[in-house]
Write an enzyme that holds these catalytic residues in place. Structure first.
Site, PDB file in Angstrom:
ATOM      1  N   LYS A 125       0.866  -1.177   0.000  1.00  0.00           N
ATOM      2  CA  LYS A 125       0.000   0.000   0.000  1.00  0.00           C
ATOM      3  C   LYS A 125       0.896   1.218   0.000  1.00  0.00           C
ATOM      4  CE  LYS A 125      -4.512   0.577   0.718  1.00  0.00           C
ATOM      5  NZ  LYS A 125      -5.422  -0.511   0.406  1.00  0.00           N
TER       6      LYS A 125
HETATM    7  N1  GLU Z   1      -7.419  -0.070  -2.821  1.00  0.00           N
HETATM    8  C1  GLU Z   1      -8.167  -1.268  -2.976  1.00  0.00           C
HETATM    9  C2  GLU Z   1      -8.065  -2.128  -1.737  1.00  0.00           C
HETATM   10  O1  GLU Z   1      -7.802  -1.645  -0.670  1.00  0.00           O
HETATM   11  C3  GLU Z   1      -7.822  -1.993  -4.259  1.00  0.00           C
HETATM   12  C4  GLU Z   1      -6.417  -2.469  -4.358  1.00  0.00           C
HETATM   13  C5  GLU Z   1      -6.033  -2.996  -5.726  1.00  0.00           C
HETATM   14  O2  GLU Z   1      -6.866  -3.095  -6.592  1.00  0.00           O
HETATM   15  O3  GLU Z   1      -4.848  -3.303  -5.865  1.00  0.00           O
HETATM   16  O4  GLU Z   1      -8.314  -3.305  -1.763  1.00  0.00           O
END
Ligand code: GLU
Length: 415
Positions: free
Chosen positions: A104
């Site tokens: 992240k």
């Molecule tokens: N931000 C989204 C999550 O927390 C999607 C992450 C992604 O598609 O890589 O799952």
């Protein structure tokens, strides 16, 4: 003293690890993040001024595949939060059985203070500095809080301009014309509704006669509400950063989306609703609560206020471990975040597959594949919860951790 978000993740992790008897070596590896990248970068704006920003990318684990997870733009982004969010992505991908690890990232910024041109410069500059650490087989960012398909297009374009060939898969959640997937924008909301429908069937709740309330009206919350509308469920209250609104007769999610689009994204002032306090909002009597905003909303202080049958977590980490204990004690069911909001990363995976093969699947295909993946994971979590006589969050962790444990054992440990 309030504990940190990452400490909260570790408490959830320890509970599941103890219960399942997770291998001690695997446990050591999974308890820490692998790489933590902090970038202080400057941006030169059109008026000649320079500002310095801080961006993060935390790569938690890549045992099952490339690091994967969103990028968020928010004033509260900091290392501890990103560490927690990266760890949840590892569990999420493992749980729904897609070949990714967890990561992240984000920039500590209030995007509302900047023009579109400025956001483009900030995004491209960050993408440029992040480029050595990402890639279609290495680490694949995607949208998250306050980031959009447009920003993913800028990241892709910057990465490509730096000399990378054949690199559509470096980010997911792109616009359709730039290699995005049908159904990706609504995927997280769609996934939440697929899972709520399944839970309702299991628990004999007639959604057409049910009520719910929703926190957060960004991509996840507003899509979940628009899709819930088709089931006939009545939306009693909504809260976002501008406040909380309620209407006993029900709030029309489509009309609210249109209103918010013309109101800088905010729901405040939506006609036909009354303003309520945060406490009144949480105490709304309904069948379902969907938290789809930020972390740590359901805590020792707020969990006793809830008067619902089910909490369906659209956000990442909306419930802390104290809140969890109270929900369990009060018999409130839970669709935990790593299951409930996994539709986004699942369709990201579909987008990445389409990019690899230069394909474009139609919406029916994407939705059917998404539903199949999510219902399979739902079934596994349900069985694991029954087998271990535990709550659904712990059961989801056990499922995810078992897959990771198997992979570690099969590969062995490189010294
Ligand atoms: N931000 C989204 C999550 O927390 C999607 C992450 C992604 O598609 O890589 O799952």
């Amino acid at each position: 003293m309030m504990s940190s978000l990452h400490e909260n993740v570790l408490r959830q992790f320890n509970k599941a690890s103890d219960l399942m008897g997770l291998d001690a070596n695997v446990r050591k590896c999974l308890a820490t993040t692998e790489n933590e990248i902090v970038i202080h970068f400057h941006v030169k704006f059109a008026d000649g001024r320079i500002e310095v920003f801080t961006g993060y990318r935390v790569q938690h684990n890549n045992t099952l595949g490339p690091y994967k997870g969103g990028l968020r733009y928010h004033p509260k982004v900091e290392l501890d939060e990103v560490r927690a969010l990266a760890t949840w992505m590892t569990w999420k991908s493992a749980l729904v059985d897609i070949p990714y690890g967890g990561a992240k990232g984000g920039i500590q910024i209030d995007p509302a203070q900047y023009s579109q041109d400025e956001i483009q410069r900030i995004t491209r500059r960050f993408a440029h500095d992040l480029a050595p650490f990402i890639g279609p087989e290495r680490d694949i960012p995607a949208p998250d809080v306050n980031t959009t398909a447009q920003m993913m297009a800028w990241i892709y374009d910057t990465y490509k301009e730096m000399g990378h060939e054949n690199c559509l898969g470096v980010v997911t959640g792109k616009p359709l014309v730039v290699g995005g997937s049908a159904g990706r924008e609504k995927a997280t909301g769609q996934g939440i509704v697929f899972l709520i429908e399944e839970w309702a069937k299991d628990n004999k709740l007639d959604l057409a006669k049910s009520t719910y309330f929703l926190q957060g009206f960004g991509n996840v919350g507003s899509w979940a509400a628009r899709i819930m509308k088709r089931s006939g469920a009545k939306l009693l209250a909504v809260e976002d950063a501008s406040g909380a609104i309620a209407c006993k007769k029900g709030i029309d999610a489509e009309a609210l989306r249109t209103y918010a689009d013309g109101n800088k994204g905010f729901i405040k002032g939506f006609p036909g609703t009354k303003v309520i306090t945060h406490e009144e909002f949480l105490a709304t009597k309904a069948d379902i609560f969907i938290p789809a905003a930020m972390e740590s909303q359901i805590t020792a202080k707020t969990a006793p206020l809830l008067s619902v049958k089910l909490v369906a977590e659209g956000a990442n980490g909306p419930t802390d471990t104290d809140g969890d204990a109270i929900l369990t004690e009060r018999g409130i069911a839970l669709l935990p975040d790593i299951l409930c909001n996994s539709g986004g990363v699942v369709v990201s995976y579909f987008e990445w597959l389409q990019n690899k093969h230069s394909e474009s699947w139609d919406l029916e295909d994407v939705d059917a594949k998404l539903k199949k993946k999510l219902l399979a994971a739902y079934g596994r979590v349900k069985d694991t919860a029954a087998k271990h006589k535990t709550d659904w969050r712990t059961a989801s962790y056990i499922e995810a951790l078992s897959r990771l444990e198997d992979a570690y054992k099969a590969r062995g440990f490189f010294p």
